[in-house]
Each structure stands twice: as structure tokens, then as C-alpha cells.
Design a protein around this motif. Structure first.
Motif, PDB file in Angstrom:
ATOM      1  N   CYS A  30       0.857  -1.190   0.000  1.00  0.00           N
ATOM      2  CA  CYS A  30       0.000   0.000   0.000  1.00  0.00           C
ATOM      3  C   CYS A  30       0.890   1.236   0.000  1.00  0.00           C
ATOM      4  CB  CYS A  30      -0.921   0.030   1.215  1.00  0.00           C
ATOM      5  SG  CYS A  30      -2.049   1.451   1.211  1.00  0.00           S
ATOM      6  N   SER A  33       0.333   5.687   4.071  1.00  0.00           N
ATOM      7  CA  SER A  33       0.914   5.387   5.380  1.00  0.00           C
ATOM      8  C   SER A  33      -0.016   5.894   6.474  1.00  0.00           C
ATOM      9  CB  SER A  33       2.303   6.022   5.514  1.00  0.00           C
ATOM     10  OG  SER A  33       2.255   7.416   5.215  1.00  0.00           O
ATOM     11  N   CYS A  37      -3.779   2.450  10.488  1.00  0.00           N
ATOM     12  CA  CYS A  37      -3.975   1.235   9.692  1.00  0.00           C
ATOM     13  C   CYS A  37      -3.942  -0.019  10.564  1.00  0.00           C
ATOM     14  CB  CYS A  37      -2.909   1.143   8.609  1.00  0.00           C
ATOM     15  SG  CYS A  37      -3.125  -0.286   7.520  1.00  0.00           S
ATOM     16  N   PRO A  40      -0.836  -2.962   9.143  1.00  0.00           N
ATOM     17  CA  PRO A  40       0.424  -2.277   8.817  1.00  0.00           C
ATOM     18  C   PRO A  40       1.384  -3.155   8.017  1.00  0.00           C
ATOM     19  CG  PRO A  40       0.405  -2.948  11.119  1.00  0.00           C
ATOM     20  CD  PRO A  40      -0.988  -3.157  10.604  1.00  0.00           C
ATOM     21  N   GLN A  43       1.504  -2.190   4.375  1.00  0.00           N
ATOM     22  CA  GLN A  43       2.024  -0.903   3.914  1.00  0.00           C
ATOM     23  C   GLN A  43       3.448  -1.049   3.377  1.00  0.00           C
ATOM     24  OE1 GLN A  43       1.752   2.042   7.003  1.00  0.00           O
ATOM     25  NE2 GLN A  43      -0.472   2.161   6.892  1.00  0.00           N
ATOM     26  N   THR A 153      -2.077  10.511   5.825  1.00  0.00           N
ATOM     27  CA  THR A 153      -1.945   9.336   4.962  1.00  0.00           C
ATOM     28  C   THR A 153      -0.664   9.343   4.139  1.00  0.00           C
ATOM     29  OG1 THR A 153      -3.032  10.261   3.003  1.00  0.00           O
ATOM     30  CG2 THR A 153      -4.461   9.338   4.725  1.00  0.00           C
TER      31      THR A 153
END
Length: 256
Positions: A30, A33, A37, A40, A43, A153
Motif C-alpha cells: 500500500c 501510510s 492502519c 500495517p 504498507q 496518509t
């Protein structure tokens, strides 16, 4: 069919990621950030820590198309009885758009209902090709304000909103999903801004996802800082005034 996808979970009997009983396929990777989340390990910034943890549930693994399809086909009877299907999620599924699009095409050949949950953060050409194979789009909306969006984000929301508008223009069913996060968008001003923008776009349905702490242990396991540590969870009963903002804007609004 030599494509493979990096997936960290296939969750069976999911009832919150589209209609009916579903299998939700969680893709690794992803570009955002988000501080809150709950996955995690998906990410990009945390992938090395996830791999170093030695936990296969965090690291994920490579799946072929046939392996994924074989797994989800095991529950076809539940999809047919409930009007369910499969949902592609993440992480951000658009980071693996070639594999994901091929998976969707094969699933549709098998008459499986296909949904996807996405941040919409991808080049427009990638997004347009991906959503051409989607029956339902669960589109994350985190904030209407581009600066506040970037602060929490790591990215601006310009391309996200452009892609959301495109999906609506193509007649694809879109449900906006809003994670309600303390000290970010869990205030009535943010709710009014998002409700107004969604109405202007033509979206009619909203899902509110109250902040929870389900992912906290993953941060500890991977040895990475968790910005939301100690912040109380939110519950639907705490957010009725928040929900009313969307209802007053003539939007269908429920909690998930």
C-alpha cells in the motif's frame, strides 16, 4: 496464467465487505501510510519489518490465479445461497493490478460477484482498466481536505477523487467507506465536508468504520511505532451525531 499475487490473507465468511457471504482477499502493499492502519504489514513502509518478523501471517505469500480461485471456489454454495462473492482488499489491490484484473476476469467467467475495496490511489489508466471488471466498488474516503489528507496518509487525495468521479461516471455501483479516526476526521466539520463532496459526486451510500485497536499488536510484533497507541476506540453509540450529518444530507449511512 503465470501471474502470481502477493497475498497476506484470504478471509472466509466475511459479511462486511459487500453483499452476502464473501471471501475477502487481502493483497500486500500500500502506498499510503495511514497512522491508524489495522494492517500495517501491508504498507510499503512496513514490508521489511513484516518480512523480518518471521510470521507468515504478516509476511504473506505468493499465490497463483488457480490457487486463489480454487480457495474461493470452496465456498461457492455460501455465495449462491446469500448473494455473496469475492472482495479484493488490502493493503491496496491496485498495486498488483495486473494479477488482480486477471483474477477478476477469471472470477467473472465463473459467475462470481466481484467487489473491491480500494483507496483509489493509482494512475487513472490503471484504475480505469481495473474497475471495468468490478460489480461493486467500496471506495475509501478519509478526508475531503487535501492537506489534512496528506498529513495523515502521506499522499494528496487529488487522484483519489478523480478516480472516484470516474467510477461513478461509468455507472459502477460505489459505496463510500469512511474510517472515523480521532484527531483526524472524527468531528462534525469533517463530516459535513465529506457529506457535501459525496453528494456533489452523486454517491448515495456511506459506510462508517469507527476507529478500533485491532491492529495494535501487529505494530508491537514488527517493532514499529504506533501513532494511535492508547487512543480510545470509537463505537456507533458515540457517533450518532456524526452519522446524522450524512443522513441529513440525504445519504444512506450505516456502521460497519
Amino acid at each position: 496464467m503465470n501471474l502470481t499475487g502477493h497475498i497476506f490473507n484470504i478471509q472466509k465468511f466475511s459479511i462486511n465487505d459487500g453483499p452476502g457471504i464473501r471471501s475477502t482477499i487481502f493483497f500486500c502493499g500500500c502506498p499510503l501510510s495511514c497512522r491508524w492502519c489495522s494492517n500495517p504489514e501491508s504498507q510499503n513502509r512496513c514490508r521489511q519489518a513484516a518480512l523480518a518478523s518471521g510470521d507468515p501471517k504478516l509476511a504473506g505469500k505468493e499465490w497463483t490465479l488457480e490457487e486463489v480461485l480454487g480457495e474461493v471456489e470452496k465456498d461457492r454454495c455460501f455465495y449462491e445461497e446469500s448473494g455473496g462473492g469475492i472482495t479484493l482488499s488490502g493493503g491496496e489491490v491496485l498495486l498488483q493490478h495486473e494479477f488482480a484484473s486477471a483474477l477478476l476476469q477469471e472470477a467473472q467467467k465463473r459467475s462470481l460477484h466481484c467487489a473491491a475495496e480500494t483507496t483509489g490511489y493509482a494512475a487513472h489508466e490503471i484504475f480505469a482498466g481495473f474497475v471495468s471488471h468490478i460489480d461493486l466498488l467500496l471506495f475509501d474516503m478519509k478526508h475531503w481536505d487535501r492537506e489534512k489528507h496528506r498529513e495523515q496518509t502521506g499522499v494528496y487525495n487529488d487522484i483519489i477523487l478523480e478516480n472516484m468521479r470516474y467510477a461513478i461516471s461509468q455507472g459502477i455501483p460505489v459505496i463510500a467507506r469512511i474510517p472515523v479516526i480521532p484527531k483526524f476526521n472524527a468531528n462534525l466539520q469533517a463530516a459535513r465536508g465529506m457529506a457535501g463532496l459525496l453528494c456533489e459526486m452523486g454517491i448515495r451510500e456511506v459506510h462508517l468504520l469507527p476507529f478500533h485497536q485491532f491492529g495494535e499488536q501487529k505494530y508491537e510484533q514488527m517493532g514499529i511505532p504506533y501513532a494511535m497507541k492508547g487512543i480510545p476506540q470509537l463505537h456507533p453509540e458515540n457517533l450518532e451525531a456524526y452519522r446524522k450529518v450524512f443522513l441529513d444530507a440525504d445519504l444512506s449511512c450505516s456502521f460497519r
